[in-house]
Structure formats: structure tokens, C-alpha cells
Design an enzyme around this catalytic site. Structure first.
Site, PDB file in Angstrom:
ATOM      1  N   HIS A  36      -3.055  -8.014   9.033  1.00 23.68           N
ATOM      2  CA  HIS A  36      -3.156  -6.752   8.292  1.00 23.68           C
ATOM      3  C   HIS A  36      -3.207  -7.039   6.795  1.00 23.68           C
ATOM      4  O   HIS A  36      -2.761  -8.094   6.353  1.00 23.68           O
ATOM      5  CB  HIS A  36      -1.890  -5.905   8.489  1.00 23.68           C
ATOM      6  CG  HIS A  36      -1.526  -5.602   9.890  1.00 23.68           C
ATOM      7  ND1 HIS A  36      -1.789  -4.387  10.466  1.00 23.68           N
ATOM      8  CD2 HIS A  36      -0.894  -6.333  10.834  1.00 23.68           C
ATOM      9  CE1 HIS A  36      -1.334  -4.381  11.711  1.00 23.68           C
ATOM     10  NE2 HIS A  36      -0.786  -5.548  11.953  1.00 23.68           N
ATOM     11  N   TYR A  37      -3.651  -6.069   6.013  1.00 23.84           N
ATOM     12  CA  TYR A  37      -3.249  -6.059   4.610  1.00 23.84           C
ATOM     13  C   TYR A  37      -2.234  -4.951   4.416  1.00 23.84           C
ATOM     14  O   TYR A  37      -2.166  -3.991   5.196  1.00 23.84           O
ATOM     15  CB  TYR A  37      -4.419  -5.963   3.639  1.00 23.84           C
ATOM     16  CG  TYR A  37      -5.264  -4.714   3.585  1.00 23.84           C
ATOM     17  CD1 TYR A  37      -4.713  -3.437   3.582  1.00 23.84           C
ATOM     18  CD2 TYR A  37      -6.638  -4.811   3.436  1.00 23.84           C
ATOM     19  CE1 TYR A  37      -5.500  -2.299   3.471  1.00 23.84           C
ATOM     20  CE2 TYR A  37      -7.448  -3.685   3.334  1.00 23.84           C
ATOM     21  CZ  TYR A  37      -6.870  -2.433   3.355  1.00 23.84           C
ATOM     22  OH  TYR A  37      -7.641  -1.318   3.251  1.00 23.84           O
ATOM     23  N   THR A  38      -1.412  -5.107   3.354  1.00 22.76           N
ATOM     24  CA  THR A  38      -0.339  -4.137   3.154  1.00 22.76           C
ATOM     25  C   THR A  38      -0.866  -2.788   2.662  1.00 22.76           C
ATOM     26  O   THR A  38      -0.301  -1.749   2.988  1.00 22.76           O
ATOM     27  CB  THR A  38       0.692  -4.667   2.142  1.00 22.76           C
ATOM     28  OG1 THR A  38      -0.016  -5.112   0.969  1.00 22.76           O
ATOM     29  CG2 THR A  38       1.474  -5.824   2.726  1.00 22.76           C
TER      30      THR A  38
ATOM     31  N   GLU B  43       1.557  -9.146   7.796  1.00 21.74           N
ATOM     32  CA  GLU B  43       1.069  -8.324   6.688  1.00 21.74           C
ATOM     33  C   GLU B  43       0.717  -9.247   5.514  1.00 21.74           C
ATOM     34  O   GLU B  43       1.544 -10.043   5.076  1.00 21.74           O
ATOM     35  CB  GLU B  43       2.135  -7.316   6.247  1.00 21.74           C
ATOM     36  CG  GLU B  43       2.358  -6.173   7.208  1.00 21.74           C
ATOM     37  CD  GLU B  43       1.285  -5.086   7.116  1.00 21.74           C
ATOM     38  OE1 GLU B  43       0.387  -5.179   6.245  1.00 21.74           O
ATOM     39  OE2 GLU B  43       1.364  -4.135   7.922  1.00 21.74           O
TER      40      GLU B  43
ATOM     41  N   HIS C 246      -6.471  -5.890  12.144  1.00 21.27           N
ATOM     42  CA  HIS C 246      -6.052  -4.554  12.572  1.00 21.27           C
ATOM     43  C   HIS C 246      -7.259  -3.669  12.872  1.00 21.27           C
ATOM     44  O   HIS C 246      -7.273  -2.907  13.825  1.00 21.27           O
ATOM     45  CB  HIS C 246      -5.172  -3.928  11.481  1.00 21.27           C
ATOM     46  CG  HIS C 246      -4.318  -2.802  11.983  1.00 21.27           C
ATOM     47  ND1 HIS C 246      -3.571  -2.023  11.134  1.00 21.27           N
ATOM     48  CD2 HIS C 246      -4.090  -2.311  13.236  1.00 21.27           C
ATOM     49  CE1 HIS C 246      -2.923  -1.108  11.851  1.00 21.27           C
ATOM     50  NE2 HIS C 246      -3.222  -1.269  13.119  1.00 21.27           N
TER      51      HIS C 246
ATOM     52  N   ASP D 208      -8.329  -2.740   7.730  1.00 20.54           N
ATOM     53  CA  ASP D 208      -7.696  -3.965   7.230  1.00 20.54           C
ATOM     54  C   ASP D 208      -7.790  -5.091   8.257  1.00 20.54           C
ATOM     55  O   ASP D 208      -7.831  -4.818   9.446  1.00 20.54           O
ATOM     56  CB  ASP D 208      -6.228  -3.711   6.838  1.00 20.54           C
ATOM     57  CG  ASP D 208      -5.347  -3.247   7.996  1.00 20.54           C
ATOM     58  OD1 ASP D 208      -5.757  -2.364   8.750  1.00 20.54           O
ATOM     59  OD2 ASP D 208      -4.228  -3.790   8.147  1.00 20.54           O
TER      60      ASP D 208
HETATM   61 ZN   LIG Z   1      -2.782  -2.771   9.389  1.00 20.39          ZN
END
Ligand SMILES: [Zn+2]
Length: 247
Positions: A25-27, A90, A132, A142
Site C-alpha cells: 500500500h501507500y499511506t 504501508e 492494494h 495504491d
Molecule cells: Zn491501501
């Protein structure tokens, strides 16, 4: 060295727990600190096992044995409830909402090291390393089109078809009905859960990952070729016995 910050947001993985998937993911928040606060906020009910900051610092928020709350409603190869079987990481980046930017080398190197540590403990096959957006394409984008999946694959993490010279010349060229059907079959065979009406976001998720020059969700010739190549790699990886997998 991993820094510890315990999130209260986790649960049991259920009966016969298996951990064989990795979700990146990215935050999508303005700072690492804000993201950590949220991932540790009991009222937010979100979390991940790890967070990797832009300077390469790695935080553990949830023990791998526990279920973290990162994937949400999601699907891969027909399987849902992916939080049960996955480890979530993340990666700090403001995301598309707050100023999406490239992931620094220190961060990518730390992420690669973390992945290798996890693989040393867990049998995560390379076709089950996903973003994600791959598992929730209608809701999520993301880690996005700036994320360097090729760099990770070069470090032995995930699958990436080698670059083919001249393929970009086929960008934007329309495909026929038969090719379109074949492309959608390839998309589903890779693992994307495609239903009537969700082809376009699923295709866009594929493009953000494997054809990052354009992610319009349309099947041009370049996308169709890429789909065929990626499917070939995934099919081959799934035919290999687990003992022969390198990740
Ligand atoms: Zn995500």
C-alpha cells in the site's frame, strides 16, 4: 533494525491460519507521523503489519501472526477476506490526494530488505505479491503508477516481464473484439477479479502496475501484449513446485 509501535487494531487470523500473500500500500497521508497515528488509532480500525518511511525506517505495528486491517473489501483469484491470509505493508507516500511522488531509493531498498526477511519465514509465492489496487481496483489506486515494481522484481520480489523494445509503438492502437476477449481472459487468469462493469478499473489497476505509461483502463495493443506476457509469467510460476520458487 525494526522500530516497534504497537497498533491496537488486529484480530485472530481464524482457524487453520495460513499466511501466503503480501499486499503493498501507500499511506496516502501528508506525513509518516500522521499515518502511524492513524494506523494506531483504535477508533480508525485500520492497521498494517509494517510501515516503511521514505528515509528507509521500518516500523512494525502488528505481529505477523495476527490479522491486520488493511485490505478491506478485496478479491484475488476469486478469494476474498484477504486480511486473513496476508501481510500488509504501508509505504509512506502522500498518494494521489496529497501530492503523489516517486518512492525514494532508501525506501525501496528498505522495503526489499523487509520483503526478503518475510520470505525467509513465510512461503509467499511470487504470484501472490500484490498492490492494494490489484485486489480492490474499484476503490483503490495504491501503491500507484510511480511504484517501481520492476526494481523489486530485480531484487527477487514478485514477477515482472522483461521490457520489450518497440512495444510502446502499439500504445493507443485499438484492438478487435477477439483480442479484447482474450485480453480480459488474461486479466482474470492473472488473478484480477473482473465482473461485468468492473473491467475498466481492473484494467487500469493492471496498467498502473505493469504498463505504467498510461492507465486509462482501455485495451490498446500494448496493454493486450503486456497482459499476455504477464499471464505467461504467472502461469509458469504457478506450475513450478513450491520448493523451486525463488520469489
Ligand atoms: Zn491501501
Amino acid at each position: 533494525m525494526i522500530r516497534e509501535r504497537a497498533s491496537p487494531n488486529h484480530a485472530d487470523r481464524g482457524d487453520e491460519p495460513r499466511i501466503d500473500m503480501l499486499v503493498l500500500h501507500y499511506t496516502g497521508m501528508t506525513s509518516a507521523q500522521a499515518a502511524i497515528e492513524r494506523l494506531c488509532d483504535a477508533e480508525a480500525r485500520v492497521s498494517a503489519h509494517y510501515l516503511v518511511d521514505e528515509d528507509g525506517a521500518v516500523w512494525r505495528l502488528v505481529a505477523e501472526e495476527r490479522r491486520a486491517f488493511h485490505a478491506g473489501i478485496s478479491c484475488w483469484r476469486g478469494e476474498t477476506d484477504l486480511n486473513r491470509v496476508s501481510i500488509g505493508i504501508e509505504i509512506v507516500n502522500p498518494g494521489h490526494e496529497w501530492g503523489y511522488r516517486p518512492f525514494p531509493e532508501a525506501q525501496m531498498a528498505a522495503l526489499a530488505g523487509l520483503c526478503r526477511d518475510i520470505f525467509a519465514r513465510r512461503p509467499i509465492p511470487p504470484d501472490r505479491i500484490v498492490g492494494h489496487s490489484d485486489i480492490a481496483p474499484d476503490r483503490k489506486s495504491d501503491p500507484g503508477e510511480l511504484f517501481d515494481w520492476a526494481r523489486l522484481a530485480a531484487a527477487g520480489i514478485g514477477l515482472w516481464p522483461p521490457a520489450r523494445a518497440g512495444l510502446e509503438r502499439r500504445r493507443g492502437k485499438a484492438v478487435g473484439v477477439v483480442e479484447r476477449a482474450g485480453a480480459l481472459a488474461d486479466l482474470a487468469a492473472i488473478g484480477y477479479c473482473v465482473a461485468a462493469g468492473t473491467e475498466r478499473p481492473a484494467l487500469a489497476a493492471f496498467q498502473r502496475r505493469f504498463r505504467q505509461a498510461r492507465w486509462d483502463g482501455l485495451i490498446d495493443e500494448e496493454t493486450a501484449v503486456r497482459l499476455r506476457e504477464v499471464r505467461g509469467l504467472y502461469d509458469a510460476a504457478r506450475r513450478r513446485p513450491a520448493s523451486a520458487r525463488l520469489n
